[in-house]
Design an enzyme around this catalytic site. Structure first.
Site, PDB file in Angstrom:
ATOM      1  N   ASP A 202       0.839  -1.198   0.000  1.00 45.97           N
ATOM      2  CA  ASP A 202       0.000   0.000   0.000  1.00 45.97           C
ATOM      3  C   ASP A 202       0.876   1.251   0.000  1.00 45.97           C
ATOM      4  O   ASP A 202       1.862   1.332   0.731  1.00 45.97           O
ATOM      5  CB  ASP A 202      -0.896  -0.006   1.245  1.00 45.97           C
ATOM      6  CG  ASP A 202      -2.049   0.973   1.131  1.00 45.97           C
ATOM      7  OD1 ASP A 202      -2.168   1.637   0.092  1.00 45.97           O
ATOM      8  OD2 ASP A 202      -2.835   1.067   2.089  1.00 45.97           O
TER       9      ASP A 202
ATOM     10  N   HIS B  35      -8.165  -0.670  -9.407  1.00 43.13           N
ATOM     11  CA  HIS B  35      -8.112   0.329  -8.339  1.00 43.13           C
ATOM     12  C   HIS B  35      -7.009   1.356  -8.584  1.00 43.13           C
ATOM     13  O   HIS B  35      -7.228   2.562  -8.428  1.00 43.13           O
ATOM     14  CB  HIS B  35      -7.877  -0.375  -6.994  1.00 43.13           C
ATOM     15  CG  HIS B  35      -7.569   0.565  -5.871  1.00 43.13           C
ATOM     16  ND1 HIS B  35      -8.513   1.388  -5.308  1.00 43.13           N
ATOM     17  CD2 HIS B  35      -6.390   0.837  -5.220  1.00 43.13           C
ATOM     18  CE1 HIS B  35      -7.953   2.120  -4.351  1.00 43.13           C
ATOM     19  NE2 HIS B  35      -6.679   1.804  -4.281  1.00 43.13           N
TER      20      HIS B  35
END
Length: 442
Positions: A278, A352
């Site tokens: 992330d 995404h």
């Protein structure tokens, strides 16, 4: 070879190795260690050192960032050989960086050089303190504390102004417990709270500041939830975060009520609980200030930043039922080595990483700075990600969320939302430290 010369060369190499051991020990202890003159190798022709100098040319950076090597002085000669003298170590804040002279001068001269460096670095620190710690390094632990002002308390605003003005003093209380804890705290103020706290101060209102706007797609909703104050507390030690929060809430008393208190942790190599790395798209180096700090477009609020927070919980059982290939198609990156996958053609379902990328008409990308962290409890069945994004331009984050929840094109929402539910959504403005301090002047 002359026997005497051979012994001298061997002895010189022994002294070099010993000086390197001392250097490594000194860096391991975060202390200033000057190698005594008798253990240094003085200037010698570069060609005679070429076989050995490579092992002592390392740049040590305890903060994980590369350091710049100090150039050797003299014509056709190399200066003293040791990892201390050939690099400029970078120590974790708040300890100032220390640079070491590469000459073979006396112990006193080395101290003088260090003193000059400390003075120079203190000036640099003062210059960089115009903004809050939105650009702080990633840490192992964080607390995301959101509060609302207690409107029923007549002294609430006065108390909160005083506490915000003294945040730096509170920070000192805990930083001294461990100078290497990488502690920082960024304070955000919500839209309604900004008006209440700054009334009569003459402080301008940030141009883009407004409450978080709910975004409703055909299937998923980015909810808007209350929040007047945000304290983004970070450190490499959970107890440091805990102690700062304890002292902070004790000072606030009943002036504010906690609406969310989430403890995050760094998960392996910066992965979320879905198993993917992330924060890969974060800006780095010189690009960070331009991405996160308000500038001339809103001069009255320059050096501030907007921050949006959302608390997501994941359906890890359903996510785990997907194949790795299916998960990678949703995220847009490979799971093991974090390699970016190609975008899909326009009009098709996007990953995404594509939906979260905002560009202008000329293809220039607008970055935000994320410091997301996992949170949860396996025993309670809670697995989540706390999203926190800092930006110079609030509209960039809002556009990103619109593309995720509504879809681009509309109807093709971010498929990560089929496994992740947003429980909160709040927007804040992070003012410069000088603004916080000024709130206590009344």
């Amino acid at each position: 070879m002359d026997v005497t010369a051979s012994r001298i060369t061997a002895r010189a190499l022994q002294l070099q190795l010993h000086s390197q051991r001392l250097a490594r020990l000194s860096h391991g202890r975060n202390c200033l260690c000057v190698v005594p003159p008798q253990l240094r190798l003085h200037s010698r022709p570069r060609s005679s050192l070429s076989r050995h100098s490579s092992s002592s040319s390392h740049n040590y950076a305890l903060s994980g960032r590369p350091c710049s090597s100090i150039s050797s002085s003299g014509s056709g000669a190399a200066s003293s050989i040791s990892p201390i003298s050939s690099s400029k170590p970078s120590f974790p804040s708040p300890s100032p960086s220390r640079s070491f002279s590469s000459s073979s001068s006396s112990h006193l001269n080395a101290k003088t050089q260090s003193s000059k460096s400390l003075k120079k670095n203190s000036t640099t620190t003062a210059t960089m303190s115009q903004n809050q710690a939105v650009q702080a390094s990633l840490t192992k632990s964080a607390t995301f504390l959101v509060l609302t002002i207690n409107s029923s308390s007549p002294s609430a605003l006065k108390t909160i102004r005083s506490v915000l003005a003294s945040v730096s003093d509170l920070a000192k209380n805990v930083v001294l417990r461990d100078l290497n804890s990488q502690f920082s705290c960024a304070v955000g103020i919500g839209s309604d709270a900004w008006d209440a706290l700054t009334a009569g101060t003459g402080l301008g209102r940030p141009a883009e500041l407004h409450p978080f706007r709910q975004i409703s797609g055909a299937k998923h909703t980015a909810v808007s939830t209350p929040g007047d104050l945000l304290f983004h507390i970070r450190a490499d030690r959970r107890d440091i975060c805990f102690e700062f929060e304890r002292q902070l809430l004790a000072k606030l008393g009943d002036a504010a009520a906690v609406v969310d208190d989430t403890q995050g942790f760094r998960y392996f190599d910066a992965r979320d609980l879905l198993g993917f790395v992330d924060g890969t798209a974060n800006p780095v180096g010189p690009a960070v200030p331009d991405a996160v700090l308000i500038a001339g477009e809103d001069a009255a609020c320059a050096d501030g930043s907007y921050v949006v927070v959302q608390k997501y919980v994941h359906d890890v059982k359903a996510w785990g039922g997907l194949s790795t290939e299916a998960q990678e198609a949703i995220i847009g990156r490979t799971k093991l080595d974090n390699m970016e996958l190609d975008d899909q053609p326009d009009g098709h379902q996007q990953a995404h990483k594509t939906l979260a990328t905002i560009e202008d008409d000329d293809g220039n990308e607008y970055s935000i700075l994320r410091d997301n962290m996992p949170f949860g409890s396996p025993g309670s069945g809670v697995f989540g990600t706390y999203f926190i994004g800092y930006s110079r331009r609030l509209w960039v984050i809002e556009k990103m969320l619109e593309r995720m929840f509504v879809g681009h094109p509309p109807g093709k929402h971010d498929r990560i939302l089929d496994f992740s539910t947003a429980l909160t959504g709040t927007t804040f403005y992070v003012p410069p430290p000088s603004v916080l301090e000024s709130l206590g002047s009344d």
